[in-house]
Design an enzyme around this catalytic site. Structure first.
Site, mmCIF file in Angstrom:
data_model
loop_
_atom_site.group_PDB
_atom_site.id
_atom_site.type_symbol
_atom_site.label_atom_id
_atom_site.label_comp_id
_atom_site.label_asym_id
_atom_site.label_seq_id
_atom_site.Cartn_x
_atom_site.Cartn_y
_atom_site.Cartn_z
ATOM 1 C CB VAL A 1 1.739 3.581 4.864
ATOM 2 C CG1 VAL A 1 2.723 3.513 6.019
ATOM 3 C CG2 VAL A 1 0.965 4.893 4.927
ATOM 4 C CG HIS B 1 -7.254 9.581 0.900
ATOM 5 N ND1 HIS B 1 -6.832 8.274 0.967
ATOM 6 C CD2 HIS B 1 -7.943 9.809 2.048
ATOM 7 C CE1 HIS B 1 -7.243 7.738 2.110
ATOM 8 N NE2 HIS B 1 -7.914 8.648 2.789
ATOM 9 C CE1 TYR C 1 -10.415 3.661 7.189
ATOM 10 C CE2 TYR C 1 -10.469 5.865 8.133
ATOM 11 C CZ TYR C 1 -9.760 4.813 7.583
ATOM 12 O OH TYR C 1 -8.387 4.919 7.440
ATOM 13 N NE ARG D 1 -10.178 16.994 4.718
ATOM 14 C CZ ARG D 1 -11.274 17.698 5.007
ATOM 15 N NH1 ARG D 1 -11.181 18.848 5.641
ATOM 16 N NH2 ARG D 1 -12.473 17.242 4.675
ATOM 17 N N GLY E 1 0.796 -1.225 0.000
ATOM 18 C CA GLY E 1 0.000 0.000 0.000
ATOM 19 C C GLY E 1 0.830 1.277 0.000
HETATM 20 P P1 NAP Z 1 -3.582 1.528 1.050
HETATM 21 O O1 NAP Z 1 -2.604 2.180 0.140
HETATM 22 O O2 NAP Z 1 -4.973 1.333 0.572
HETATM 23 O O3 NAP Z 1 -2.972 0.134 1.481
HETATM 24 C C1 NAP Z 1 -3.694 -0.699 2.304
HETATM 25 C C2 NAP Z 1 -3.203 -2.102 2.128
HETATM 26 O O4 NAP Z 1 -4.063 -2.926 2.915
HETATM 27 C C3 NAP Z 1 -3.266 -2.628 0.714
HETATM 28 O O5 NAP Z 1 -1.966 -2.748 0.199
HETATM 29 C C4 NAP Z 1 -3.961 -3.969 0.822
HETATM 30 O O6 NAP Z 1 -3.180 -5.052 0.393
HETATM 31 C C5 NAP Z 1 -4.129 -4.156 2.306
HETATM 32 N N1 NAP Z 1 -5.421 -4.779 2.542
HETATM 33 C C6 NAP Z 1 -6.662 -4.260 2.328
HETATM 34 N N2 NAP Z 1 -7.598 -5.183 2.591
HETATM 35 C C7 NAP Z 1 -6.920 -6.299 2.989
HETATM 36 C C8 NAP Z 1 -7.333 -7.598 3.388
HETATM 37 N N3 NAP Z 1 -8.630 -7.931 3.459
HETATM 38 N N4 NAP Z 1 -6.369 -8.503 3.726
HETATM 39 C C9 NAP Z 1 -5.070 -8.174 3.655
HETATM 40 N N5 NAP Z 1 -4.614 -6.968 3.304
HETATM 41 C C10 NAP Z 1 -5.546 -6.049 2.957
HETATM 42 O O7 NAP Z 1 -3.679 2.285 2.443
HETATM 43 P P2 NAP Z 1 -2.666 3.341 3.073
HETATM 44 O O8 NAP Z 1 -3.101 4.660 2.579
HETATM 45 O O9 NAP Z 1 -1.266 2.869 2.892
HETATM 46 O O10 NAP Z 1 -3.065 3.271 4.608
HETATM 47 C C11 NAP Z 1 -2.219 2.672 5.566
HETATM 48 C C12 NAP Z 1 -2.815 2.867 6.937
HETATM 49 O O11 NAP Z 1 -2.850 4.257 7.266
HETATM 50 C C13 NAP Z 1 -4.257 2.381 7.054
HETATM 51 O O12 NAP Z 1 -4.424 1.703 8.267
HETATM 52 C C14 NAP Z 1 -5.085 3.634 7.025
HETATM 53 O O13 NAP Z 1 -6.288 3.489 7.728
HETATM 54 C C15 NAP Z 1 -4.150 4.626 7.669
HETATM 55 N N6 NAP Z 1 -4.350 6.009 7.231
HETATM 56 C C16 NAP Z 1 -4.338 6.321 5.916
HETATM 57 C C17 NAP Z 1 -4.499 7.643 5.525
HETATM 58 C C18 NAP Z 1 -4.437 8.081 4.090
HETATM 59 O O14 NAP Z 1 -4.656 9.265 3.835
HETATM 60 N N7 NAP Z 1 -4.136 7.221 3.149
HETATM 61 C C19 NAP Z 1 -4.675 8.639 6.517
HETATM 62 C C20 NAP Z 1 -4.670 8.279 7.850
HETATM 63 C C21 NAP Z 1 -4.501 6.949 8.206
HETATM 64 P P3 NAP Z 1 -3.109 -5.613 -1.130
HETATM 65 O O15 NAP Z 1 -2.554 -4.476 -1.927
HETATM 66 O O16 NAP Z 1 -2.205 -6.769 -1.049
HETATM 67 O O17 NAP Z 1 -4.522 -5.948 -1.499
HETATM 68 O O1 GFB Z 2 -8.924 13.050 1.150
HETATM 69 P P1 GFB Z 2 -10.356 13.338 1.254
HETATM 70 O O2 GFB Z 2 -11.258 12.659 0.291
HETATM 71 O O3 GFB Z 2 -10.953 12.959 2.644
HETATM 72 O O4 GFB Z 2 -10.518 14.937 1.085
HETATM 73 P P2 GFB Z 2 -11.174 13.687 4.044
HETATM 74 C C1 GFB Z 2 -11.785 15.480 0.944
HETATM 75 C C2 GFB Z 2 -11.728 16.986 0.721
HETATM 76 O O5 GFB Z 2 -11.135 17.276 -0.541
HETATM 77 C C3 GFB Z 2 -13.140 17.533 0.689
HETATM 78 C C4 GFB Z 2 -12.104 17.887 -1.388
HETATM 79 O O6 GFB Z 2 -13.157 18.861 1.159
HETATM 80 C C5 GFB Z 2 -13.465 17.486 -0.797
HETATM 81 O O7 GFB Z 2 -14.477 18.404 -1.166
HETATM 82 N N1 GFB Z 2 -11.934 17.414 -2.777
HETATM 83 C C6 GFB Z 2 -11.837 18.191 -3.883
HETATM 84 C C7 GFB Z 2 -11.847 16.127 -3.183
HETATM 85 N N2 GFB Z 2 -11.742 17.450 -4.986
HETATM 86 C C8 GFB Z 2 -11.726 16.158 -4.578
HETATM 87 C C9 GFB Z 2 -11.627 14.916 -5.279
HETATM 88 O O8 GFB Z 2 -11.523 14.841 -6.490
HETATM 89 N N3 GFB Z 2 -11.612 13.787 -4.521
HETATM 90 C C10 GFB Z 2 -11.715 13.821 -3.164
HETATM 91 N N4 GFB Z 2 -11.667 12.658 -2.489
HETATM 92 N N5 GFB Z 2 -11.846 14.981 -2.468
HETATM 93 C C11 GFB Z 2 -10.817 11.321 4.826
HETATM 94 C C12 GFB Z 2 -11.684 10.303 5.489
HETATM 95 O O9 GFB Z 2 -11.496 12.472 4.946
HETATM 96 O O10 GFB Z 2 -9.581 11.507 5.485
HETATM 97 C C13 GFB Z 2 -10.958 9.071 5.616
HETATM 98 O O11 GFB Z 2 -12.878 10.160 4.761
HETATM 99 C C14 GFB Z 2 -9.511 9.250 6.103
HETATM 100 O O12 GFB Z 2 -11.672 8.267 6.484
HETATM 101 C C15 GFB Z 2 -8.786 10.423 5.493
HETATM 102 O O13 GFB Z 2 -9.477 9.366 7.485
HETATM 103 C C16 GFB Z 2 -7.481 10.735 6.145
HETATM 104 O O14 GFB Z 2 -9.937 14.370 4.507
HETATM 105 O O15 GFB Z 2 -12.416 14.485 4.012
#
Ligand code: NAP
Ligand code: GFB
Length: 309
Positions: free
Chosen positions: A14, A176, A133, A205, A12
């Site tokens: 991270v 995102h 979530y 954000r 993924g």
């Molecule tokens: P990601 O790119 O979607 O990667 C998540 C990984 O989880 C994928 O590589 C996937 O593996 C694995 N996964 C999903 N479902 C699975 C299952 N049923 N069994 C085994 N593996 C599974 O997510 P990320 O953005 O790196 O997020 C990493 C962590 O940070 C998460 O816990 C997330 O909640 C947290 N987080 C993310 C964000 C953000 O903005 N992205 C913000 C705050 C916190 P495969 O590729 O092998 O399917």
């Molecule tokens: O990253 P994002 O989808 O999630 O950002 P959150 C949403 C913000 O970006 C909103 C604006 O203010 C949207 O209106 N935005 C503008 C867009 N254009 C776009 C677009 O094309 N796609 C998206 N996705 N947004 C997430 C949570 O909240 O934050 C998750 O829903 C997670 O659970 C993550 O925790 C870190 O920041 O709103």
């Protein structure tokens, strides 16, 4: 005997940033972490490997932006609560002493005094757009605290803000904001159509680069041993409008930006207090957002169309 750390979700955004011989990673194709038997076999198998399992960095999750969170609430709840419950319990059963669990700043209440600190997680309901979530993730905090208390394990949680970087999921409907904007801007540039952005542009954000998250969470695994989670954040807010400006510049986009006011704004802001990590690592330099976006855009252009989308 050498030591290894298991990274769940190793492909993924991270997980991909943990590189080198310290780490062992499995895809969801081999072990579906929602399935207790799969998780148990993963940890059992590891006991027969010629290395000692020294810890778990549990990044795997069902993840998405505001669109994905609103559309797939059932899956976001079930997948995440099952994965966390299984991984933490099976790690315990297999004598893993050290584990980092990933939460997210969306676990915080919607209506709470700012800035968000580690003490405020359970003070009220999360924002409606991502409540399923967020509640599933909040239970990770409860499970970690319970296991520390009953079993004396060095298990702990990190709370990153919105993460971005190379190897992100560039799905324009469910991803995102940053990967969606980069992908949509690319499509607009190549097709000559407008670049369509959601909402009003006013929400704020905080963003953190995936390499920083990997470095900091490895540090947490090795050095942090508290029941209270730790926020991983630059604590620098940027408006969606300004974010769009950076993407437009970095993508060298000359066309029109169209704001879709019928699309969700989500939570207005979620400013976090990073003083805990700052006090522990005062010299840590977060990647500036302009540099991180530049590197992500380059990665996207170099790898397109072989990206997650
Ligand atoms: P990601 O790119 O979607 O990667 C998540 C990984 O989880 C994928 O590589 C996937 O593996 C694995 N996964 C999903 N479902 C699975 C299952 N049923 N069994 C085994 N593996 C599974 O997510 P990320 O953005 O790196 O997020 C990493 C962590 O940070 C998460 O816990 C997330 O909640 C947290 N987080 C993310 C964000 C953000 O903005 N992205 C913000 C705050 C916190 P495969 O590729 O092998 O399917
Ligand atoms: O990253 P994002 O989808 O999630 O950002 P959150 C949403 C913000 O970006 C909103 C604006 O203010 C949207 O209106 N935005 C503008 C867009 N254009 C776009 C677009 O094309 N796609 C998206 N996705 N947004 C997430 C949570 O909240 O934050 C998750 O829903 C997670 O659970 C993550 O925790 C870190 O920041 O709103």
């Amino acid at each position: 005997m050498s030591k290894k750390i298991v990274v769940t979700g190793g492909n993924g955004l991270v997980g991909s940033q943990f590189e080198g011989n310290d780490y062992i990673k499995y895809s969801s194709k081999l072990f579906d972490l929602r399935n207790t038997n799969h998780v148990d076999s993963m940890f059992r198998k590891l006991q027969y490997e010629p290395f000692r399992l020294d810890g778990v960095i549990h990044t795997a999750a069902k993840v998405g932006g505001v669109g994905g969170n609103m559309k797939y609430k059932g899956e976001f709840f079930y997948d995440n609560i099952m994965m966390n419950t299984n991984v933490i319990e099976s790690a315990r059963k297999h004598n893993v002493k050290n584990l980092v669990c990933f939460l997210s700043t969306c676990v915080f209440p919607d209506d709470v005094e700012y800035p968000l600190t580690e003490k405020k997680i359970h003070l009220g309901p999360p924002h409606k757009s991502n409540d399923a979530y967020a509640y599933a993730k909040r239970m990770g905090d409860i499970q970690i605290r319970a296991y520390r208390e009953q079993y004396g394990l060095n298990y702990k949680s990190v709370i990153p803000t919105n993460i971005y970087g190379p190897n992100d999921n560039f799905d324009v409907e469910n991803g995102h904001v940053l990967p969606s904007l980069i992908h949509k801007c690319f499509i607009a540039r190549e097709s000559g159509n407008d670049f369509e952005v959601w909402g009003s542009g006013k929400p704020l954000r905080e963003f953190i680069f995936n390499k920083d998250v990997a470095e900091l969470s490895r540090w947490v695994l090795d050095n942090y041993n508290e029941d209270e989670p730790i926020i991983l954040s630059t604590s620098e807010e940027i408006s969606i409008k300004d974010l769009v400006g950076i993407v437009v510049d970095e993508m060298n986009y000359k066309g029109k930006v169209k704001w879709l006011s019928d699309k969700p704004d989500g939570q207005f802001r979620k400013p976090s207090d990073n003083s805990k990590i700052k006090n522990l690592l005062p010299k840590y330099k977060f990647t500036p957002i302009e540099d991180g976006i530049r590197e992500t855009v380059k990665w996207f252009e170099d790898n397109y169309p072989n990206i997650r989308k």
